[in-house]
Design a protein around this motif. Structure first.
Motif, PDB file in Angstrom:
ATOM      1  N   CYS A  32      37.478  68.734  94.113  1.00 24.73           N
ATOM      2  CA  CYS A  32      37.317  69.549  95.323  1.00 24.73           C
ATOM      3  C   CYS A  32      38.650  69.902  95.980  1.00 24.73           C
ATOM      4  O   CYS A  32      38.700  70.747  96.875  1.00 24.73           O
ATOM      5  CB  CYS A  32      36.408  68.858  96.330  1.00 24.73           C
TER       6      CYS A  32
ATOM      7  N   CYS B  37      36.823  60.124  95.154  1.00 19.32           N
ATOM      8  CA  CYS B  37      37.052  61.073  96.242  1.00 19.32           C
ATOM      9  C   CYS B  37      36.045  60.794  97.360  1.00 19.32           C
ATOM     10  O   CYS B  37      34.835  60.768  97.114  1.00 19.32           O
ATOM     11  CB  CYS B  37      36.899  62.497  95.731  1.00 19.32           C
TER      12      CYS B  37
ATOM     13  N   CYS C  22      33.808  64.394  97.938  1.00 18.16           N
ATOM     14  CA  CYS C  22      32.778  64.887  97.008  1.00 18.16           C
ATOM     15  C   CYS C  22      32.277  63.801  96.062  1.00 18.16           C
ATOM     16  O   CYS C  22      31.465  64.084  95.178  1.00 18.16           O
ATOM     17  CB  CYS C  22      33.306  66.080  96.213  1.00 18.16           C
TER      18      CYS C  22
HETATM   19 ZN   LIG Z   1      36.620  65.615  95.845  1.00 17.60          ZN
END
Ligand SMILES: [Zn+2]
Length: 170
Positions: free
Chosen positions: A12, A27, A30
């Motif tokens: 992302c 992450c 996301c």
């Molecule tokens: Zn991400």
């Protein structure tokens, strides 16, 4: 030198990417997950008439130091296939009859990033002296060292020193 520590998520693009534990990176935006796994590498000890074949490294790390031919395993290769490919690329010879000796963990620093590697040592005994064609971008020269007098500490990588030591003591 740093550990692998990217900030931006490869999925992302947000700066919310961080190590969760061990080799696992996640992450927070996301939930993308990535495992920075150990890389498999191989080294070949080629023996002929009581001598072992060493290479002198053209590249960093350890440019100018003694090494064994070999390298990293490509996707979908076995250790033996990867080793035969590397040996052909570096020395211009076909060897397919390898015997596994031992393996050892190592860390390999390339362009300031530390990679965890697992190096496996294989041996091949040749009846005839091979005619070598060197890959000069990787290897400055080759040296046939007397097996009974060779000091493994002359090799560039600590993990390889231990593996070769183990083989010479067999
Ligand atoms: Zn991400």
């Amino acid at each position: 030198m740093t550990d692998f520590s990217p900030t931006y998520c490869p999925q992302c693009g947000k700066a919310t990417f961080a190590r969760k534990h061990g080799t696992c990176y996640v992450c927070q935006s996301c939930q993308f997950e990535y495992y920075h796994n150990t890389a498999a590498a191989v080294a070949g000890l080629i023996e002929w008439q009581g001598k072992i074949l060493l290479t002198r490294r053209a590249k960093e790390p350890f440019a100018g130091r003694l090494d064994l031919p070999g390298g990293f395993i490509d996707p979908a290769e076995s250790l033996e296939q990867g080793l035969s490919r590397e040996i052909f690329e570096e020395l211009g010879i076909h060897i397919n009859d390898w015997r596994y000796v031992a393996s050892g963990a190592n860390q390999y620093v390339y362009k300031n990033v530390r990679y965890n590697t697992l190096n496996s040592l294989f041996v091949a005994k040749l009846n005839d002296q091979p005619q070598l064609t060197l890959q000069t971008s990787e290897i400055i020269e080759t040296v046939w060292a007397d097996k009974s007098h060779f000091d493994p500490n002359e090799l560039a990588f600590a993990s390889l020193q231990r593996l070769v030591q183990a083989y010479l003591q067999e």
